[in-house]
Design a protein around this motif. Structure first.
Motif, mmCIF file in Angstrom:
data_model
loop_
_atom_site.group_PDB
_atom_site.id
_atom_site.type_symbol
_atom_site.label_atom_id
_atom_site.label_comp_id
_atom_site.label_asym_id
_atom_site.label_seq_id
_atom_site.Cartn_x
_atom_site.Cartn_y
_atom_site.Cartn_z
ATOM 1 N N TYR A 61 0.836 -1.200 0.000
ATOM 2 C CA TYR A 61 0.000 0.000 0.000
ATOM 3 C C TYR A 61 0.875 1.256 0.000
ATOM 4 C CZ TYR A 61 -2.799 3.752 2.030
ATOM 5 O OH TYR A 61 -3.381 4.958 2.286
ATOM 6 N N VAL A 62 1.867 1.291 0.883
ATOM 7 C CA VAL A 62 2.764 2.447 0.955
ATOM 8 C C VAL A 62 3.527 2.604 -0.363
ATOM 9 C CG1 VAL A 62 4.795 3.404 2.127
ATOM 10 C CG2 VAL A 62 2.945 2.384 3.474
ATOM 11 N N PRO A 85 3.930 15.901 6.205
ATOM 12 C CA PRO A 85 3.649 15.675 7.625
ATOM 13 C C PRO A 85 3.040 14.311 7.953
ATOM 14 C CG PRO A 85 2.276 17.449 6.744
ATOM 15 C CD PRO A 85 3.224 17.057 5.675
ATOM 16 N N THR A 86 2.393 13.644 6.982
ATOM 17 C CA THR A 86 1.769 12.348 7.274
ATOM 18 C C THR A 86 2.667 11.162 6.944
ATOM 19 O OG1 THR A 86 0.724 12.251 5.088
ATOM 20 C CG2 THR A 86 -0.545 13.272 6.866
ATOM 21 N N GLY A 87 3.832 11.420 6.359
ATOM 22 C CA GLY A 87 4.704 10.331 5.915
ATOM 23 C C GLY A 87 5.134 9.378 7.006
ATOM 24 N N GLY A 88 5.429 9.886 8.172
ATOM 25 C CA GLY A 88 5.869 9.027 9.269
ATOM 26 C C GLY A 88 4.789 8.051 9.710
ATOM 27 N N PHE A 89 3.547 8.513 9.690
ATOM 28 C CA PHE A 89 2.443 7.620 10.050
ATOM 29 C C PHE A 89 2.336 6.496 9.030
ATOM 30 C CE2 PHE A 89 1.393 11.704 11.918
ATOM 31 C CZ PHE A 89 1.059 11.352 13.215
ATOM 32 N N LEU A 90 2.395 6.859 7.742
ATOM 33 C CA LEU A 90 2.289 5.856 6.681
ATOM 34 C C LEU A 90 3.405 4.822 6.771
ATOM 35 C CD1 LEU A 90 1.317 8.284 3.793
ATOM 36 C CD2 LEU A 90 -0.152 6.527 4.797
ATOM 37 N N ILE A 91 4.636 5.273 6.938
ATOM 38 C CA ILE A 91 5.761 4.342 7.071
ATOM 39 C C ILE A 91 5.610 3.518 8.352
ATOM 40 C CG2 ILE A 91 8.268 4.177 7.399
ATOM 41 C CD1 ILE A 91 7.428 4.880 4.522
ATOM 42 N N VAL A 129 7.565 11.733 15.267
ATOM 43 C CA VAL A 129 8.976 12.029 14.999
ATOM 44 C C VAL A 129 9.121 12.643 13.610
ATOM 45 C CG1 VAL A 129 11.254 10.990 14.611
ATOM 46 C CG2 VAL A 129 9.902 10.339 16.617
ATOM 47 N N TRP A 130 8.466 12.039 12.608
ATOM 48 C CA TRP A 130 8.573 12.576 11.253
ATOM 49 C C TRP A 130 7.888 13.939 11.132
ATOM 50 C CZ3 TRP A 130 11.775 12.338 7.564
ATOM 51 C CH2 TRP A 130 11.471 12.918 6.341
ATOM 52 N N LEU A 131 6.741 14.103 11.784
ATOM 53 C CA LEU A 131 6.046 15.393 11.771
ATOM 54 C C LEU A 131 6.948 16.474 12.345
ATOM 55 C CD1 LEU A 131 3.546 17.155 11.320
ATOM 56 C CD2 LEU A 131 2.679 16.334 13.525
ATOM 57 N N SER A 132 7.614 16.171 13.440
ATOM 58 C CA SER A 132 8.535 17.115 14.052
ATOM 59 C C SER A 132 9.645 17.507 13.073
ATOM 60 C CB SER A 132 9.147 16.513 15.322
ATOM 61 O OG SER A 132 10.150 17.346 15.844
ATOM 62 N N TYR A 133 10.212 16.510 12.432
ATOM 63 C CA TYR A 133 11.300 16.762 11.493
ATOM 64 C C TYR A 133 10.804 17.508 10.245
ATOM 65 C CZ TYR A 133 14.965 15.961 8.084
ATOM 66 O OH TYR A 133 15.923 16.131 7.127
ATOM 67 N N SER A 134 9.740 16.993 9.615
ATOM 68 C CA SER A 134 9.287 17.555 8.331
ATOM 69 C C SER A 134 8.702 18.952 8.476
ATOM 70 C CB SER A 134 8.280 16.624 7.662
ATOM 71 O OG SER A 134 7.063 16.609 8.389
ATOM 72 N N ALA A 135 8.089 19.235 9.603
ATOM 73 C CA ALA A 135 7.489 20.556 9.821
ATOM 74 C C ALA A 135 8.409 21.485 10.606
ATOM 75 C CB ALA A 135 6.155 20.401 10.540
ATOM 76 N N SER A 136 9.581 20.991 10.973
ATOM 77 C CA SER A 136 10.552 21.774 11.764
ATOM 78 C C SER A 136 9.923 22.353 13.023
ATOM 79 C CB SER A 136 11.158 22.897 10.910
ATOM 80 O OG SER A 136 11.856 22.359 9.821
ATOM 81 N N LEU A 145 0.061 17.870 18.194
ATOM 82 C CA LEU A 145 -0.672 17.994 16.928
ATOM 83 C C LEU A 145 -0.973 16.651 16.269
ATOM 84 C CD1 LEU A 145 1.257 20.954 15.245
ATOM 85 C CD2 LEU A 145 -1.106 20.981 16.054
ATOM 86 N N GLY A 146 -0.026 15.715 16.359
ATOM 87 C CA GLY A 146 -0.122 14.489 15.584
ATOM 88 C C GLY A 146 -0.394 13.223 16.359
ATOM 89 N N VAL A 147 -0.460 13.323 17.685
ATOM 90 C CA VAL A 147 -0.731 12.134 18.491
ATOM 91 C C VAL A 147 -1.938 12.348 19.390
ATOM 92 C CG1 VAL A 147 0.177 10.558 20.251
ATOM 93 C CG2 VAL A 147 1.683 11.375 18.436
ATOM 94 N N ALA A 148 -1.897 13.394 20.190
ATOM 95 C CA ALA A 148 -2.953 13.624 21.183
ATOM 96 C C ALA A 148 -4.365 13.586 20.605
ATOM 97 C CB ALA A 148 -2.697 14.938 21.923
ATOM 98 N N PRO A 149 -4.630 14.228 19.445
ATOM 99 C CA PRO A 149 -6.002 14.208 18.930
ATOM 100 C C PRO A 149 -6.480 12.824 18.481
ATOM 101 C CG PRO A 149 -4.713 15.943 17.865
ATOM 102 C CD PRO A 149 -3.765 15.099 18.659
ATOM 103 N N PHE A 150 -5.544 11.886 18.341
ATOM 104 C CA PHE A 150 -5.882 10.582 17.767
ATOM 105 C C PHE A 150 -5.945 9.451 18.793
ATOM 106 C CE2 PHE A 150 -3.780 13.201 14.623
ATOM 107 C CZ PHE A 150 -4.766 13.241 13.639
ATOM 108 N N ILE A 151 -5.571 9.712 20.017
ATOM 109 C CA ILE A 151 -5.474 8.636 21.008
ATOM 110 C C ILE A 151 -6.823 7.977 21.251
ATOM 111 C CG2 ILE A 151 -4.975 8.122 23.431
ATOM 112 C CD1 ILE A 151 -2.612 10.040 23.216
ATOM 113 N N ILE A 152 -7.860 8.749 21.456
ATOM 114 C CA ILE A 152 -9.185 8.155 21.724
ATOM 115 C C ILE A 152 -9.670 7.390 20.501
ATOM 116 C CG2 ILE A 152 -11.612 8.674 22.199
ATOM 117 C CD1 ILE A 152 -10.601 10.990 23.976
ATOM 118 N N GLY A 153 -9.558 7.986 19.329
ATOM 119 C CA GLY A 153 -9.987 7.305 18.106
ATOM 120 C C GLY A 153 -9.211 6.031 17.847
ATOM 121 N N ASP A 154 -7.912 6.068 18.096
ATOM 122 C CA ASP A 154 -7.107 4.864 17.892
ATOM 123 C C ASP A 154 -7.441 3.790 18.914
ATOM 124 O OD1 ASP A 154 -5.905 5.831 15.645
ATOM 125 O OD2 ASP A 154 -4.023 6.365 16.612
#
Length: 169
Positions: A61-62, A85-91, A129-136, A145-154
């Motif tokens: 898929y990736v 910004p979403t690349g790290g999640f996909l990988i 980690v990737w979001l931090s790097y890619s978005a500086s 931004l990339g983890v906290a909003p998703f914890i309940i849904g995940d």
């Protein structure tokens, strides 16, 4: 003969899970910078159903998305998505499916639940980690931004995957 049947099953399941993960990417709530999708449910289910081989359809898929097929969230594709910004999640989906799959090679509910939690942690950590790097941005901000909003849904998706897994695995 058994080996041929096993390979055919892996091939059939791989096609099915690639399609499901793609469909899950279209079920999306746009949250900047990372959308909420149902991809993760199907990533977990690929590990549950295919065990360690569940990483195969996720990796394909990736790769399909990286090659330009519009399989990522809302029909996006290409290396630009993986570098965005979403690349790290996909990988991170690839080792997450592997970890969930290995956990489901054990009969113990505790091992399976732990595996699902670890799988979620893997793609969330890779994504942050990737979001931090890619978005500086600082890692803490990336987590907010990339983890906290998703914890309940995940957690809900992992619970749903576990419930479905009781029926199909």
């Amino acid at each position: 003969m058994v080996d041929m049947m096993h390979r055919a099953r892996i091939l059939a399941y791989s096609g099915t899970f690639i399609a499901l993960i793609t469909a899950g990417s279209w079920i999306s709530i746009p949250l900047p910078p990372v959308p909420l999708t149902l991809q993760t449910l199907f990533v977990l289910l690929s590990g549950i159903v295919m065990k360690r081989y569940g990483a195969i359809p996720v990796a394909l898929y990736v790769l399909l998305g990286a090659a330009g097929l519009p399989v990522y969230h809302n029909g996006t594709a290409g290396l630009g998505v993986l570098l965005g910004p979403t690349g790290g999640f996909l990988i991170g989906f690839i080792p997450a499916a592997l970890v969930a799959g290995i956990a489901y090679e054990h009969e113990s509910p505790a091992s399976r639940i732990t595996g699902l939690i670890a799988a979620c942690a893997i793609y969330l950590l890779a994504g942050a980690v990737w979001l931090s790097y890619s978005a500086s941005i600082p890692l803490l901000q990336a987590v907010l931004l990339g983890v906290a909003p998703f914890i309940i849904g995940d957690a809900v998706k992992a619970a749903a995957a576990y419930a479905i897994g009781k029926r199909v695995a």
